[in-house]
Design a protein around this motif. Structure first.
Motif, short mmCIF file in Angstrom:
data_model
loop_
_atom_site.label_atom_id
_atom_site.label_comp_id
_atom_site.label_asym_id
_atom_site.label_seq_id
_atom_site.Cartn_x
_atom_site.Cartn_y
_atom_site.Cartn_z
N GLU A 172 11.57 7.30 3.81
CA GLU A 172 11.66 7.71 2.41
C GLU A 172 10.29 7.81 1.75
O GLU A 172 10.19 8.34 0.65
CB GLU A 172 12.54 6.72 1.64
N ARG A 173 9.26 7.31 2.39
CA ARG A 173 7.90 7.37 1.84
C ARG A 173 6.94 7.88 2.91
O ARG A 173 5.90 7.32 3.19
CB ARG A 173 7.48 5.99 1.32
N ARG A 174 7.36 9.01 3.53
CA ARG A 174 6.65 9.55 4.68
C ARG A 174 5.19 9.90 4.36
O ARG A 174 4.32 9.81 5.22
CB ARG A 174 7.38 10.79 5.21
N SER A 175 4.91 10.29 3.11
CA SER A 175 3.53 10.67 2.77
C SER A 175 2.59 9.46 2.73
O SER A 175 1.38 9.62 2.60
CB SER A 175 3.49 11.41 1.44
N ASP A 176 3.15 8.25 2.81
CA ASP A 176 2.31 7.04 2.85
C ASP A 176 1.94 6.65 4.27
O ASP A 176 1.14 5.72 4.49
CB ASP A 176 3.06 5.85 2.21
N VAL A 177 2.51 7.32 5.28
CA VAL A 177 2.37 6.88 6.67
C VAL A 177 0.91 6.84 7.12
O VAL A 177 0.44 5.84 7.67
CB VAL A 177 3.20 7.76 7.62
N VAL A 178 0.17 7.94 6.88
CA VAL A 178 -1.21 8.00 7.35
C VAL A 178 -2.08 6.98 6.62
O VAL A 178 -2.96 6.35 7.22
CB VAL A 178 -1.78 9.43 7.20
N ILE B 240 0.84 -1.20 0.00
CA ILE B 240 0.00 0.00 0.00
C ILE B 240 0.87 1.25 0.00
O ILE B 240 1.85 1.33 0.74
CB ILE B 240 -0.93 0.00 1.22
N GLY B 241 0.52 2.20 -0.84
CA GLY B 241 1.23 3.47 -0.88
C GLY B 241 1.08 4.15 -2.22
O GLY B 241 0.75 3.52 -3.23
N GLN B 242 1.33 5.47 -2.22
CA GLN B 242 1.17 6.25 -3.43
C GLN B 242 2.45 7.00 -3.81
O GLN B 242 2.47 7.71 -4.81
CB GLN B 242 0.04 7.27 -3.23
N THR B 243 3.51 6.83 -3.03
CA THR B 243 4.75 7.53 -3.33
C THR B 243 5.45 6.90 -4.52
O THR B 243 5.19 5.75 -4.91
CB THR B 243 5.70 7.49 -2.12
N GLU B 244 6.38 7.66 -5.08
CA GLU B 244 7.13 7.17 -6.25
C GLU B 244 7.94 5.92 -5.90
O GLU B 244 8.05 4.99 -6.71
CB GLU B 244 8.06 8.28 -6.75
N GLU B 245 8.48 5.90 -4.67
CA GLU B 245 9.32 4.76 -4.27
C GLU B 245 8.54 3.46 -4.24
O GLU B 245 9.02 2.42 -4.74
CB GLU B 245 9.93 5.03 -2.88
N LEU C 161 14.19 -2.11 -0.99
CA LEU C 161 12.93 -1.73 -0.36
C LEU C 161 13.09 -0.40 0.36
O LEU C 161 14.00 -0.26 1.19
CB LEU C 161 12.46 -2.81 0.62
N PRO C 162 12.24 0.57 0.07
CA PRO C 162 12.37 1.89 0.70
C PRO C 162 11.99 1.84 2.18
O PRO C 162 11.14 1.06 2.59
CB PRO C 162 11.39 2.76 -0.09
N THR C 163 12.64 2.68 2.95
CA THR C 163 12.27 2.82 4.35
C THR C 163 11.00 3.67 4.44
O THR C 163 10.60 4.34 3.49
CB THR C 163 13.38 3.53 5.15
N LEU C 164 10.38 3.64 5.61
CA LEU C 164 9.18 4.46 5.82
C LEU C 164 9.55 5.95 5.84
O LEU C 164 8.74 6.80 5.49
CB LEU C 164 8.50 4.06 7.13
N SER D 226 5.64 2.87 -5.73
CA SER D 226 5.12 2.59 -7.07
C SER D 226 6.19 1.92 -7.93
O SER D 226 5.90 0.97 -8.67
CB SER D 226 4.66 3.89 -7.74
N ARG D 227 7.42 2.39 -7.79
CA ARG D 227 8.52 1.79 -8.56
C ARG D 227 8.78 0.36 -8.09
O ARG D 227 9.07 -0.53 -8.91
CB ARG D 227 9.77 2.65 -8.39
N LEU D 228 8.66 0.13 -6.78
CA LEU D 228 8.85 -1.23 -6.27
C LEU D 228 7.79 -2.17 -6.84
O LEU D 228 8.10 -3.31 -7.23
CB LEU D 228 8.79 -1.23 -4.74
N ARG D 229 6.53 -1.73 -6.90
CA ARG D 229 5.47 -2.57 -7.47
C ARG D 229 5.76 -2.89 -8.93
O ARG D 229 5.55 -4.02 -9.39
CB ARG D 229 4.12 -1.87 -7.33
N GLU D 230 6.26 -1.90 -9.66
CA GLU D 230 6.60 -2.13 -11.08
C GLU D 230 7.73 -3.15 -11.21
O GLU D 230 7.68 -4.04 -12.08
CB GLU D 230 7.01 -0.81 -11.73
N ASP D 231 8.74 -3.03 -10.35
CA ASP D 231 9.87 -3.97 -10.40
C ASP D 231 9.41 -5.39 -10.07
O ASP D 231 9.88 -6.37 -10.69
CB ASP D 231 10.96 -3.55 -9.41
#
Length: 449
Positions: A315-321, A151-156, A310-313, A158-163
């Protein structure tokens, strides 16, 4: 008055008294509010669909429709904007009735301007949070496939899902790199579920939890006695977590099994063919392990044919909430209780915390908050309970022991600059036990050095 970094809220003012209306507009506009005014409640209701206020400030007694009837009409229209009622003729029964119908609060004239501004600000902030929560729920309801797993909407993310999708049908070994708690096993399972081996088993071996003297038997099995994980994973996927803890004597046999797709059980003579996909994961620097002789270079280069970071949280702070809301809903279903609404200070606590334990820590905080809310108390700040906050005394002996071990091991790692053999020796435990405790306690060795 500076308004930098402050949200702009929109308020609807409804009052038939021109002098009061103009006074309220002046007060609100000088404190950076956007203000729309109406002299009658029915006129406001005719335009409610085209307005998007954060809060409604209305007189109670007005010609035509009074404030109480307006509340009823808003409720019928399913409008959830908070309403603050003001009146020069207030009494306790009137205030109670207004609150029961749905008013945010009830203020009597003459009121303190600072008190009014504070009430309106808190009402508007709560409305924004509720609106955000509704959007998050809608977003979560639409998720499917990998979106629902990662779950998440950040670029990091999204790129992981694509990979993952790109690597899903590739049989080459894949190494997952990331800090503790970033979801390496979740990604490994997603790779398995999308692969040609999806109908086969998904077998996890945490290399840090297997005693060195039992590792070879656990991996390859024992002839005519017990099968190992290689046999269990045949036809599916073998996920080797914490691969850096694999003992040196076993590494050569594992490399041969990967390259030849066959292995010999301990005490056996006949090679057994195997068909599986190999995934591995680590939060250690295996290049350093190669340099100091703890890890075979040829095995590393075989395992990391493909690499996923795998990005840390952080690095994807806008996904936290978004993630936290998902976990609250998940645990709400488990414990059969409605998830609590997040307050402004809860969101602030979520966004300001560094999340050293990443998604795993976030999930645990969500569970603690839900359990506390079930008892009618608790906040995100209290649920986070940072390790460095010595004012928080663990509730159980198990937690107290874990906190002590975490502090002791962290201090030893810093003292010996990450040299794990020296750390284990100073603590009086074996290297395998040390690795197991580091994983269990969620310590990030690299962050401590």
């Amino acid at each position: 008055m500076s308004t930098d970094n402050k949200p702009t809220f929109r308020v609807i003012v409804i009052d038939d008294d021109k002098e009061m209306r103009e006074s309220l507009v002046h007060l609100l506009e000088t404190t950076s509010w956007q203000v729309d005014t109406f002299t009658r409640a029915d006129s406001f209701l005719e335009r409610i669909d085209s307005l998007e206020p954060d809060v409604i400030l209305s007189d109670y007694r007005m010609p035509g429709m009074d404030g109480m009837e307006m509340l009823r009409q808003l409720k019928l229209k399913n409008v959830r904007v908070p309403v603050v009622l003001i009146s020069a003729h207030g009494d306790i029964p009137m205030a109670v009735e207004a609150m029961q119908i749905g008013a945010y609060t009830f203020l009597e004239k003459p009121f303190d301007p600072r008190r009014l501004l504070s009430v309106l600000k808190h009402a508007a902030e709560q409305h924004r949070l509720n609106e955000d929560a509704e959007r998050l729920k809608a977003r979560l309801a639409q998720l499917s496939g990998l979106d629902r797993i990662l779950i998440g909407q950040t670029e990091e993310i999204s790129r992981l899902r694509e990979d993952i999708l790109n690597f899903s049908d590739v049989d080459a070994p894949i190494m997952l790199l990331g800090e503790t708690g970033t979801g390496k096993e979740v990604v490994a399972r997603a790779l398995h579920d999308l692969s040609n081996h999806a109908n086969g088993p998904f077998v996890v071996l945490n290399c840090a939890t297997i005693p060195a003297e039992r590792f070879e038997i656990s991996m390859f099995g024992e002839a005519a006695t017990s099968p190992g994980v290689l046999a269990s994973a045949d036809g599916g996927t073998l996920f080797l977590d914490e691969i850096g803890a694999c003992p040196a004597p076993v590494q050569a046999k594992l490399l041969r099994a990967i390259e030849t797709r066959e292995y010999i059980p301990v005490g056996g003579e006949k090679a057994i063919p195997t068909n599986m996909r190999i995934l591995s994961a680590t939060n250690e620097n295996l290049e350093a392990g190669v340099a100091n002789g703890d890890f075979r270079a040829d095995l590393l280069y075989r395992l990391n044919t493909l690499v996923l970071n795998l990005p840390t949280l952080r690095e994807r702070r806008s996904d936290v909430v978004l993630l936290f809301s998902h976990f609250l809903a998940e645990y709400g279903a488990v414990y059969e209780v409605g998830p609590p609404e997040l307050k402004h200070e809860d969101v602030s606590a979520l966004m300001s915390h560094d999340w050293p334990g990443n998604v795993r820590e976030l999930r645990h905080v969500a569970e603690r908050l839900l359990l506390a809310a079930r008892r009618g108390r608790g906040s995100v700040a209290e649920a986070i309970k940072p390790d460095h906050d010595h004012g928080d005394v663990p509730d159980t002996l198990r937690e107290a022991v874990a906190a002590f071990e975490r502090e002791l091991i962290a201090k030893a790692i810093k003292t010996h600059q990450g040299k794990m053999d020296a750390v284990a020796e100073s603590l009086g435990i074996g290297r395998r036990t040390l690795n197991e405790k580091i994983v269990k306690l969620g310590l990030d060795k690299n962050a401590l050095i």
